[in-house]
Enzyme design. Structure first.
Site: not given
Ligand SMILES: *Cc1c(COP(=O)(O)O)cnc(C)c1O
Length: 403
Positions: A6, A133, A223, A250
C-alpha cells in the site's frame, strides 16, 4: 529490494525495523513501543507467547508441512475437530487456506457452485455492503467496496455480478425484493467493517439478513477474518446470528503464521456431497492445513479458552469507554468503540498527518489510514499500557492547535 504494501515506494517513509518483540512490545534499535494494531489485528496473545512458541517448535521437530492432497495429519485433524466444537451451530466443515483473501475466494466459490450443483445457473450475483473489505485478490476486490481499489477495477471492467447496499434494513429488504432470484449469497463483515473505516452497525441488520436469506434461499456468508476471536466483544458474531459459511483468518494462528479457514454448514457441505466428481469443490492451496499453522492455531484457541479472553476483552472495552468518555475535539467526527476496537474518525485526513511518528516517540506503534485513527490491541495488554495507547491519541489533539 522489498516492495512494501500500500505504499508509493518513492515517497514512503522508512519503516521501523523490528529487532525483537515480547508481549505487546515491539523493539527497534532505538526504543520499545506498544503494538496498538496487533500486527494487522492478528497478534491477539502478544509476541513470544510461551504456549504458542512451544506448539510451533515441537511441531517443527516432527514435520513442518505435508500437503493435504492424498495426505493428512494429526494437527489438521485436531484443529478441525476443535473448530467444530468451538464454533456455533452446524458450522462443521473446515476448508483451510493460506490467507484471508483466499479463504473468502473459497467461500464465494462454494456459494456459486452450491447453486450450480443444483442446476440453478441463474444465481450468479453476490450481495455485499458499501465500504466492504474482503481482501486484495480480484474477486474479493470486486465484492469489496474500498475506495482505494476502484481505480484498478475501472481498468478491469464494470462490476457486473456484485450489488452493494448500506447497512440499513430498508436497503436490505429492497435488494432482496429486487434481486433474490439471481443472488447466490450475501457476504458481510458482521457488526464491524474493518479496512473500510472501522464502521460499526447493529445486530438487527444481520438478524433481518438471516430471515431474508432463509426466505429466498440465499446463502449468508460472514467474513470474520477481522472480527473473529473476540474483536467485537463477541467470540464470533456467528454466536449471535448463524451464517451458512464462516471465514476466519488473521487471529486464527495468533498472528504467528498466515492461515485461514472457510467453514461450511451441513446444508452447504451436502450440496457438494455425492457420487459425481464434477460436483466436488475444485480448490486446493499448496499450503492448506500446514502443520505449523494448525499446531499454533490449536494452542491459540486453547489459551483463548483457558484464560477467559472474553472477560479480558470486556475489560479492554470498559477501560476504553472510561478513558474516551469526555474526549472531544472539533476535528473529530466520531469516536467509535466496540469490544477490542476503538476508532477516532476525523473530518479531514490531514489531521492525522504525522501521527505515526508522534506516537512512535511516545512508545506506541500506530498506523492510521485515511480519516481513521484506531487501536486494536493485543488482548493481553495491561491497563497501564492501554491507557498509554489512548492517552497518546488524546495528546495528539491536545498538542496540535486548530489551523
Ligand atoms: C484482512 C482481511 C481479509 C484478507 O485477509 P488476508 O490474510 O490479508 O488475505 C479479508 N477479509 C477481512 C474482513 C479482512 O479484514
Amino acid at each position: 529490494m522489498i516492495w512494501y504494501p500500500y505504499e508509493q515506494m518513492k515517497t514512503m517513509k522508512a519503516p521501523y525495523k523490528i529487532i525483537d518483540a515480547q508481549g505487546v512490545w515491539l523493539k527497534t534499535e532505538e526504543r520499545e513501543m506498544i503494538d496498538s494494531v496487533s500486527s494487522w489485528w492478528s497478534v491477539i496473545h502478544g509476541y513470544k507467547h510461551p504456549a504458542l512458541n512451544e506448539a510451533i517448535k515441537s511441531q517443527t521437530d516432527r514435520f513442518a508441512h505435508v500437503m493435504l492432497g492424498g495426505l493428512t495429519h494429526e494437527p489438521v485433524q485436531r484443529l478441525s475437530q476443535k473448530l467444530q466444537s468451538f464454533l456455533p451451530g452446524d458450522l462443521n466443515y473446515c476448508f483451510f487456506s493460506d490467507s484471508g483473501s483466499v479463504a473468502v475466494e473459497v467461500g464465494l466459490k462454494m456459494a456459486l457452485q452450491y447453486f450450480v450443483n443444483r442446476g440453478d445457473l441463474k444465481r450468479t450475483k453476490v450481495l455485499s455492503l458499501t465500504h466492504a473489505y474482503h481482501g486484495d485478490t480480484f474477486k474479493t476486490m470486486e465484492v469489496g467496496d474500498d475506495e482505494d481499489y476502484h481505480f484498478i477495477l475501472e481498468a478491469y471492467g464494470e462490476k457486473k455480478d456484485v450489488i452493494h447496499i448500506p447497512t440499513e434494513i430498508p436497503a436490505l429488504e429492497e435488494a432482496f425484493e429486487k434481486y433474490h432470484q439471481v443472488l447466490n449469497c450475501f457476504i458481510v463483515e458482521p457488526l464491524l467493517q474493518g479496512a473500510g473505516g472501522m464502521r460499526m452497525y447493529d445486530i438487527s441488520f444481520l438478524r433481518r439478513a438471516r430471515e431474508l436469506c432463509d426466505q429466498y434461499g440465499v446463502l449468508l456468508i460472514f467474513d470474520e477474518v477481522a472480527t473473529g476471536f473476540g474483536r467485537t466483544g463477541n467470540r464470533f458474531v456467528a454466536d449471535l446470528v448463524l451464517p451458512d459459511i464462516l471465514i476466519l483468518g488473521k487471529a486464527l494462528t495468533g498472528g504467528y503464521i498466515g492461515h485461514a479457514v472457510t467453514v461450511a454448514n451441513t446444508k452447504v457441505y451436502d450440496g457438494f456431497y455425492g457420487d459425481d466428481p464434477a460436483q466436488a469443490l475444485m480448490h486446493g492451496p499448496t499450503f492448506m492445513g500446514n502443520a505449523l499453522a494448525c499446531s499454533v492455531a490449536l494452542a491459540s484457541i486453547e489459551v483463548f479458552e483457558r484464560e477467559d479472553y472474553m472477560s479480558r476483552i470486556r475489560r479492554i472495552e470498559e477501560i476504553t469507554r472510561r478513558e474516551m468518555a469526555d474526549f472531544t475535539d472539533p476535528r473529530i467526527k466520531e469516536v467509535r468503540i466496540m469490544g477490542g476496537c476503538v476508532c477516532v474518525e476525523v473530518y479531514d485526513a490531514h489531521t492525522l498527518k504525522g501521527y505515526q511518528q508522534f506516537a512512535y516517540e511516545r512508545g506506541v506503534f500506530s498506523r492510521p489510514f485515511l480519516q481513521y485513527l484506531y487501536a486494536m490491541v493485543p488482548y493481553i495488554i495491561s491497563e497501564e499500557e492501554l491507557v498509554q495507547v489512548l492517552n497518546t491519541m488524546k495528546e495528539w489533539f491536545a498538542g496540535h492547535r486548530l489551523p
